[in-house]
Design a protein around this motif. Structure first.
Motif, short mmCIF file in Angstrom:
data_model
loop_
_atom_site.label_atom_id
_atom_site.label_comp_id
_atom_site.label_asym_id
_atom_site.label_seq_id
_atom_site.Cartn_x
_atom_site.Cartn_y
_atom_site.Cartn_z
N VAL A 416 34.06 -36.01 -20.17
CA VAL A 416 32.86 -35.17 -20.24
C VAL A 416 32.34 -35.05 -21.66
O VAL A 416 31.30 -34.44 -21.90
CB VAL A 416 33.12 -33.74 -19.68
CG1 VAL A 416 33.46 -33.78 -18.21
CG2 VAL A 416 34.24 -33.04 -20.46
N THR A 423 32.52 -41.80 -21.35
CA THR A 423 31.76 -40.80 -20.61
C THR A 423 30.43 -41.38 -20.13
O THR A 423 30.04 -41.20 -18.97
CB THR A 423 31.49 -39.56 -21.48
OG1 THR A 423 32.73 -39.00 -21.91
CG2 THR A 423 30.71 -38.50 -20.70
N GLN A 438 28.37 -32.85 -16.61
CA GLN A 438 29.08 -31.87 -17.43
C GLN A 438 29.18 -30.51 -16.74
O GLN A 438 30.24 -29.88 -16.73
CB GLN A 438 28.38 -31.72 -18.78
CG GLN A 438 28.61 -32.88 -19.74
CD GLN A 438 28.08 -32.57 -21.13
OE1 GLN A 438 26.98 -32.05 -21.27
NE2 GLN A 438 28.85 -32.89 -22.14
N ILE A 442 33.10 -29.92 -16.22
CA ILE A 442 33.75 -29.16 -17.30
C ILE A 442 34.57 -27.99 -16.78
O ILE A 442 35.74 -27.83 -17.16
CB ILE A 442 32.71 -28.70 -18.35
CG1 ILE A 442 32.27 -29.90 -19.21
CG2 ILE A 442 33.30 -27.61 -19.24
CD1 ILE A 442 31.17 -29.56 -20.21
#
Length: 464
Positions: A416, A423, A438, A442
């Protein structure tokens, strides 16, 4: 807090806010924000760039530093560090794109559907297991290149969200990245090798947190099942039962591109490409350049057809590479100006002495979010030794700080982070928005990291 540290934190925060709120595209945010703060930082860079007159101050010093920004962006820590990855992006997209156009993955999808049915829960769990197995080699890029193109048509056929695929693959690969041959673990052991309490081998350094990693993998499977259940509820049973009829939805143009007689030849190409990625020793860019040529010559030997396939996938390749090079601009300025170094010093200085004995716990908690701020080299070779040395002053074994760090920093955090090329490979191959990836991944990545930290403490893999 130094001006460079303030600018560094502002750069990361503003960039993430712009991307996650969709106020700016990742391409724009990754270029504009660090360039603006990089220009401002030219007033505060302590070391005058090579070639500038000694003792230069003020405006002269600003212009000398300003001239070096270009080298920071294009140099070995900037675009130069991702150039080979960009080449790999282009040819991997073309390679897998041609095989997809030829219909190579369609029988595979049908086989998987026959095996697991149309149950998104089973597919989610299977995705996590596949990503974990593939990531045994420790390469995020290889994992994403193998898993995403193979599974994406299945997710599309069932109507499952691509963000779910990207999240599950990210969580599984991130957890497996803690293994002794993973980059973060090797860096942590190397950085702490001379400190008391650090085992002589990287395997010995890793073994105390093995139960925590196993717990993390179980957590990933649970999350994958949960995400799959959410997809199942969203799609509905009727839609899932009808998902196996994708063949009827092909246009005449798409049907003309199918090469069913070359199925096993194309499968052999995929297997050969994977074996070459894992064992040949050649850079992925070289591997995909070669196998792209083979794929296009075998499936579409006509120059006209070959050019048409390149044109069909050019937009995707351009978008992926442009974001990747923008990320190179971001990392080049952050490292070249010294903002990352100053950020590290600031984080170390703000931890109260009274919390010294809890250093491993603190590092474990902030490890995953720290992946958004620090690249692995800066953290493990710059920040970690300072944290470990400080912890030893409070009677804490420095190796425990290192073990806590690998449970999040650039492990579950690497898929992330805007500081890693992998990523952008993941979101590019998945065709998902970076900000959406994200926002979804996350919190779950942090949850997995916290579970591992808790288990490590309970099993005494990390002592506090």
């Amino acid at each position: 807090m130094s001006p460079l540290a303030i600018l560094g934190f502002l750069t990361v925060i503003i960039m993430l806010v712009l991307i996650m709120t969709k106020k700016a595209s990742p391409l724009v945010a990754l270029i504009v924000v660090p360039v603006v703060t990089g220009i401002i930082s030219c007033f505060f860079i302590a070391v005058v760039p090579e070639g500038a007159a000694e003792g230069t101050q003020g405006v002269v010093n600003f212009f000398a530093n300003f001239k070096s920004l270009g080298d920071m962006i294009t140099g070995s820590k900037g675009i130069g560090s991702v150039a080979a990855t960009g080449v790999m992006f282009i040819f991997s997209i073309l390679f897998f794109g041609i095989l997809t156009d030829a219909g190579t993955f369609r029988p595979i999808i049908k086989g998987i559907l026959n095996l697991v049915g149309t149950d998104p829960v089973k597919i989610g769990i299977g995705t996590a297991i596949l990503a974990a197995i593939v990531h045994l080699d420790g390469s995020g890029a290889v994992t994403f290149l193998i898993c995403v193109p193979a599974l994406l048509p299945l997710y599309d056929a069932l109507g499952m969200r691509r963000t779910t695929l990207a999240t599950i693959v990210a969580l599984s690969a991130g957890t497996m990245n803690i293994l002794p041959w993973g980059g973060p673990t090797i860096r942590a052991h190397t950085a702490l090798a001379t400190m008391a309490g650090t085992e002589a081998t990287v395997t010995g350094f890793f073994m105390p947190v093995l139960p925590a990693v196993l717990a993390g993998l179980v957590c990933v499977l649970v999350i994958s099942a949960f995400l799959g259940a959410g997809e199942k509820k969203r799609i509905g049973t009727v839609a899932l039962q009808a998902a196996g009829h994708a063949e009827q939805e092909l246009t005449d143009e798409q049907k003309a591109l199918l090469r069913p007689r070359l199925f096993w030849v194309n499968i052999l190409l995929i297997v050969a490409a994977i074996v070459s990625l894992l064992f040949s020793g050649f850079a992925p860019a070289v591997v995909f350049m070669f196998f792209y040529v083979l794929a296009t010559v075998i499936n579409y030997p006509s120059v006209k057809d070959s050019k048409a396939r390149v044109d069909a996938h050019a937009k995707e390749a351009l978008m992926m590479c442009s974001v990747l090079f923008a990320a190179g601009c971001f990392t080049g300025i952050m490292q070249g100006t010294g903002m990352i170094t100053e950020m590290a010093s600031t984080l170390v200085s703000v931890i109260p002495n009274t919390l010294g004995q809890f250093f491993p716990l603190i590092v474990g908690i902030i490890g995953m979010p720290a992946s958004l701020l620090f690249d692995p080299d800066s953290f493990y070779y710059g920040v970690l030794p300072v944290l470990a040395q400080t912890a030893e002053g409070f009677g804490v074994v420095g190796a425990d700080v290192g073990r806590a760090a690998i449970l999040g920093q650039m492990t579950v955090g690497f898929p992330v982070s805007p500081l890693t090329a992998s990523t952008f490979l993941l979101v590019g191959l998945s065709g998902v928005d970076f900000g959406e990836h994200q926002k979804k991944t996350i919190p779950l990545a942090w949850l997995v990291s916290l579970v591992m930290v808790a288990v490590a403490i309970l099993t005494r893999g990390i002592a506090i």
